[in-house]
Scaffold this motif. Structure first.
Motif, PDB file in Angstrom:
ATOM      1  N   GLY A 255     -60.889  41.026  13.765  1.00 12.74           N
ATOM      2  CA  GLY A 255     -60.462  41.389  15.112  1.00 12.74           C
ATOM      3  C   GLY A 255     -61.524  41.126  16.172  1.00 12.74           C
ATOM      4  N   LEU A 256     -62.702  40.713  15.761  1.00 13.77           N
ATOM      5  CA  LEU A 256     -63.786  40.493  16.726  1.00 13.77           C
ATOM      6  C   LEU A 256     -63.712  39.107  17.334  1.00 13.77           C
ATOM      7  CD1 LEU A 256     -66.869  41.958  14.781  1.00 13.77           C
ATOM      8  CD2 LEU A 256     -65.628  43.017  16.679  1.00 13.77           C
ATOM      9  N   PRO A 257     -64.236  38.941  18.549  1.00  9.57           N
ATOM     10  CA  PRO A 257     -64.231  37.609  19.163  1.00  9.57           C
ATOM     11  C   PRO A 257     -65.317  36.703  18.574  1.00  9.57           C
ATOM     12  CG  PRO A 257     -65.218  39.215  20.660  1.00  9.57           C
ATOM     13  CD  PRO A 257     -64.723  39.980  19.470  1.00  9.57           C
ATOM     14  N   PHE A 258     -66.118  37.228  17.665  1.00 15.69           N
ATOM     15  CA  PHE A 258     -67.180  36.417  17.050  1.00 15.69           C
ATOM     16  C   PHE A 258     -67.329  36.822  15.592  1.00 15.69           C
ATOM     17  CE2 PHE A 258     -69.031  39.847  19.730  1.00 15.69           C
ATOM     18  CZ  PHE A 258     -69.393  40.727  18.712  1.00 15.69           C
ATOM     19  N   ALA A 259     -68.020  35.966  14.832  1.00 13.72           N
ATOM     20  CA  ALA A 259     -68.316  36.334  13.442  1.00 13.72           C
ATOM     21  C   ALA A 259     -69.584  37.170  13.431  1.00 13.72           C
ATOM     22  CB  ALA A 259     -68.512  35.068  12.612  1.00 13.72           C
ATOM     23  N   LEU A 260     -69.677  38.146  12.548  1.00 13.52           N
ATOM     24  CA  LEU A 260     -70.904  38.936  12.445  1.00 13.52           C
ATOM     25  C   LEU A 260     -72.031  38.036  11.930  1.00 13.52           C
ATOM     26  CD1 LEU A 260     -69.528  42.227  10.833  1.00 13.52           C
ATOM     27  CD2 LEU A 260     -70.246  41.889  13.216  1.00 13.52           C
ATOM     28  N   THR A 261     -73.226  38.296  12.396  1.00 11.39           N
ATOM     29  CA  THR A 261     -74.374  37.530  11.885  1.00 11.39           C
ATOM     30  C   THR A 261     -74.732  38.047  10.499  1.00 11.39           C
ATOM     31  OG1 THR A 261     -76.005  39.069  12.776  1.00 11.39           O
ATOM     32  CG2 THR A 261     -75.311  37.252  14.210  1.00 11.39           C
ATOM     33  N   SER A 262     -75.546  37.277   9.776  1.00 11.29           N
ATOM     34  CA  SER A 262     -75.897  37.710   8.422  1.00 11.29           C
ATOM     35  C   SER A 262     -76.702  39.006   8.482  1.00 11.29           C
ATOM     36  CB  SER A 262     -76.665  36.615   7.691  1.00 11.29           C
ATOM     37  OG  SER A 262     -77.871  36.346   8.362  1.00 11.29           O
ATOM     38  N   GLY A 263     -77.525  39.167   9.530  1.00 10.82           N
ATOM     39  CA  GLY A 263     -78.300  40.398   9.685  1.00 10.82           C
ATOM     40  C   GLY A 263     -77.387  41.609   9.878  1.00 10.82           C
ATOM     41  N   GLN A 264     -76.368  41.454  10.704  1.00  9.36           N
ATOM     42  CA  GLN A 264     -75.426  42.556  10.941  1.00  9.36           C
ATOM     43  C   GLN A 264     -74.683  42.911   9.652  1.00  9.36           C
ATOM     44  OE1 GLN A 264     -73.463  40.482  14.150  1.00  9.36           O
ATOM     45  NE2 GLN A 264     -74.146  41.986  15.671  1.00  9.36           N
ATOM     46  N   LYS A 265     -74.290  41.874   8.907  1.00 11.14           N
ATOM     47  CA  LYS A 265     -73.554  42.122   7.656  1.00 11.14           C
ATOM     48  C   LYS A 265     -74.422  42.875   6.660  1.00 11.14           C
ATOM     49  CE  LYS A 265     -70.331  38.285   7.675  1.00 11.14           C
ATOM     50  NZ  LYS A 265     -70.115  36.917   7.184  1.00 11.14           N
ATOM     51  N   LYS A 266     -75.682  42.446   6.570  1.00 11.77           N
ATOM     52  CA  LYS A 266     -76.591  43.074   5.606  1.00 11.77           C
ATOM     53  C   LYS A 266     -76.764  44.561   5.949  1.00 11.77           C
ATOM     54  CE  LYS A 266     -80.793  42.809   6.240  1.00 11.77           C
ATOM     55  NZ  LYS A 266     -82.054  42.410   6.757  1.00 11.77           N
ATOM     56  N   VAL A 267     -76.987  44.843   7.241  1.00 13.37           N
ATOM     57  CA  VAL A 267     -77.191  46.229   7.648  1.00 13.37           C
ATOM     58  C   VAL A 267     -75.929  47.055   7.383  1.00 13.37           C
ATOM     59  CG1 VAL A 267     -77.554  47.716   9.642  1.00 13.37           C
ATOM     60  CG2 VAL A 267     -78.992  45.704   9.316  1.00 13.37           C
TER      61      VAL A 267
END
Ligand code: ADP
Ligand code: MG
Length: 684
Positions: A255-267
């Motif tokens: 649902g987001l207008p962007f893909a999460l970064t790898s850093g955000q996913k890891k956290v």
């Protein structure tokens, strides 16, 4: 005399001085003595005249010839003395603007001179040295403490007062200093007693005295922190928030207008593991400005709400709370999640309404400032508390929830890379997650340092960008002109002149903390909507302005801001991925300012900037812990003394578990001191 006696009891302290001291937080004799010397002048190091020195040294020398006083101009007089040290090296003493000293210096007499040795045309020179007769040096070789100003007293005034306390005229006035540390502990770690420490810190004879005094003081502080943290510790305890399975984050991400970064996913995966572990989470998320911490918080709120729990998000200011409420709502309303705002300035009816929703659980995500935790706020089932950029709300916050019978998960967000030991002091025992990637396509903000002379150039540069539809920002350190701060730019006057400058061309707005909440919101809304081209504001925009179109900013009197703060501010421009520009403007060209500004001009990584800031100002100032009275760290430097903080952790645990009376007394004294220190942090 006792430490808790009013400072008024000390001879020489009258009502006026008492009031001035109170204004600086000094009420008692103990408060006064807690103000320890900043540095000590050590005249014990001796040198021959042949050595050139960076630090002042003591030279033993005889005056071979005394010159006459020459008056060069109205405010400049000088005289020279030819001197010779005991090895037969010749040199000179030069005394500026103190003609009366000539009568105190005698030819053929030996002196100790204390000063830096410089070399002028091959001759060693001491300029305005301190001196004493060599055969009657008195206390010349004792250390001399140098104090920071307090209650209007300069260093000498503080020194005198300290002397009156520690060496009273009447023996019956001798200061009684209670000992907090058990004797076995002092023996084991070779620590001196509390009263000796006070003499060693304030009236030392040698550097070794100071060293012993500081060691004891630091030990006690490190122990206090560990006891305070251990007593407030909940992380890892069984949680009463039962969430064993979280809603799919993929659905959220889609649902987001962007893909999460790898850093955000890891956290997020680290947080997910905490939340499903059955234990209380206490986690700090660190991520540079613009790394996308907000969406991590939104994801947590999503998990909580869909799991049936409330999530509270605390912002540092009302403006930010309002803005975040809008932001969260935009992300979460598609899932039917209700976001509620609660602030101090809400109208009575609105507030009552919000309170009712919080209490009956209709409000799922609650956003606000400290107002979130006032006594009349009752949560239906609070599962998690997220605090943003909030260093003032630390370990002690737990007490607030415990009192309400709640034990939510804790998440703290910070853009400042905090050393682990300091994080421990600020937030207690916690785990740290780092967002170590930036969203793709960000370009470093081109940063320049100019004096105010360049303002016309900067304004016309801004005009060019605004003509293309971009927006601009000018930040000033103060709201209005104050006499004290001469030469420092204020929002009002900058706003007026800039508005005049762009009259009929661009729309200029003004924003500062003294405006009413609704006026502030109106300005921010217009700025976000593009109805204001250029905003003149105080640093309340430091965090939270999120306008993709914002491409250029100028910071007036930039020397007034901390480096990490400037980095934060700069993080407001170029969020849409365009090339952005930041002008640091200052008429202060001191070496220090230039060095600090260069750090911002040349670095774009928050970690490097924070390191430079720690180095230039010390961690306490950077994080604002000094003003906010965090467990007062007068001697302890959380960065440099991390070893000691680690070492005293086991001591703290042993003391807490000990049944011995003296150990229990120590624990309760230190834990009270800790809570009082933290308690000063604004909790409303
Ligand atoms: P900060 O870490 O400084 O709080 P924000 O959460 O405000 O940063 O995010 C900064 C900007 O980056 C916002 O406009 C946000 O929408 C955007 N953003 C966040 N995550 C991403 C991402 N993964 N990809 C692209 N843009 C992102
Ligand atoms: Mg943020």
């Amino acid at each position: 005399m006792k430490l808790e006696d009013a400072i008024r009891k000390v001879p020489g302290i009258g009502p006026k001085r008492e009031a001035a001291l109170r204004a600086d937080g000094v009420e008692t004799v103990g408060d006064f003595l807690a103000h320890t010397p900043r540095v000590y002048i050590d005249r014990s190091k001796r040198s021959a005249l042949t050595e050139q020195t960076d630090q002042p040294v003591t030279v033993e020398a005889v005056i071979t010839k005394k010159g006459t006083v020459r008056h060069i101009r109205r405010n400049l007089s000088l005289f020279h003395c030819a001197i010779e040290d005991d090895a037969g090296n010749c040199g000179r003493v030069t005394v500026f603007n103190q003609p009366w000293l000539r009568d105190r210096l005698e030819e053929d007499q030996w002196y100790y001179f204390f000063g830096k040795i410089s070399v002028s045309k091959g001759t060693p020179v001491l300029v305005n040295p301190q001196f004493t007769l060599a055969d009657a040096p008195g206390d010349f070789f004792d250390l001399t403490p140098v104090y920071g100003k307090i209650g209007g007293l300069g260093s000498e005034g503080v020194h005198k007062t300290v002397n009156r306390i520690l060496h009273p005229k009447k023996e019956s006035d001798t200061l009684a200093v209670p000992e907090i540390l058990p004797e076995w502990l002092r023996k084991k770690y070779d620590l001196e007693s509390a009263d000796v420490m006070l003499y060693d810190l304030h009236l030392p004879k040698t550097a070794a005295d100071v060293e012993r005094g500081r060691r004891r003081m630091k030990f006690e502080e490190a122990l206090k922190i560990n006891i305070g943290i251990a007593k407030n510790r909940v992380a890892g305890e069984p949680s009463n928030v039962h969430l064993y399975h979280l809603a799919s984050i993929t659905r959220f991400e889609n649902g987001l207008p962007f893909a999460l970064t790898s850093g955000q996913k890891k956290v997020l995966s680290e947080i997910e593991a905490d939340l499903t572990s059955g234990r209380v989470m206490n986690r700090l998320v660190q991520g540079d400005v613009g790394s996308g911490k907000t969406i991590v918080a939104v994801a947590c709120a999503y998990w909580m709400a869909l799991g049936g729990y409330q999530c509270a998000y605390m912002a540092p200011t009302e403006i930010l709370a309002q803005q975040h409420a809008k932001n969260f709502d935009a992300f979460l309303s598609p899932y039917g999640i209700a976001v509620t705002l609660i602030t101090g300035s809400m109208k009575e009816k609105e507030r009552a309404n919000a309170l009712a929703h919080i209490e009956n659980g209709e409000a799922q995500v609650i956003i606000g400032t400290h107002a979130l935790f006032q006594k009349d706020v009752h949560y239906y089932n609070l599962g998690m508390v997220i605090t943003d950029e909030q260093h003032r709300f630390g370990v002690h916050q737990r007490g607030v929830f415990a009192e309400k019978g709640e034990q939510p998960h804790m998440l703290v967000m910070s853009a400042t890379p905090i050393p682990r030991t300091l994080a421990l002091v600020l937030y207690g025992d916690l785990d740290i997650s780092v967002i170590d990637t930036m969203p793709e396509g960000r370009k470093p903000v081109k940063t320049y340092f100019y004096t105010e002379k360049a303002m016309p150039k900067i304004l016309s540069f801004m005009a060019k960008l605004m003509a293309e539809g971009q927006q601009g920002l000018i930040v000033c350190p103060f709201i209005d002109d104050s006499a004290e701060m001469e030469g420092v730019r204020d929002t009002q006057s900058v706003y007026q002149s800039v508005q005049q400058y762009y009259k009929g061309l661009y729309r200029v707005g003004c924003l500062h903390g003294k405006m009413t909440a609704s006026d502030k919101q109106a300005v921010i809304d217009r700025f976000n909507a593009g109805a204001i081209d250029l905003l003149v504001a105080t640093s309340i925009v430091e965090v939270g302005i999120d306008v993709p179109n914002l491409s250029v900013m100028a910071v007036m009197s930039a020397e007034r801001f901390g480096l990490s703060q400037l980095h934060q501010l700069r993080g407001r421009v170029g969020r849409g991925g365009q090339q952005a520009y930041c002008f640091l403007v200052s008429n202060n060209l001191s070496e220090k300012t230039v060095e600090r500004m260069k750090v911002i001009v040349n670095h774009h990584d928050g970690r490097e900037i924070a390191e430079a800031d720690f180095r230039l100002r010390g961690p306490g100032d950077v994080l604002g812990t000094r003003q906010h009275g965090l467990p007062s760290l007068s001697a302890l430097d959380p960065a440099a003394d991390s070893g000691l903080i680690a070492e005293t952790k086991d001591v703290a645990l042993a003391l807490i578990q000990s049944p011995k009376a003296e150990d229990m007394r120590c624990v309760s004294a230190l834990s009270n001191a800790f809570d009082q220190g933290v308690g000063k942090i604004s909790m409303n």
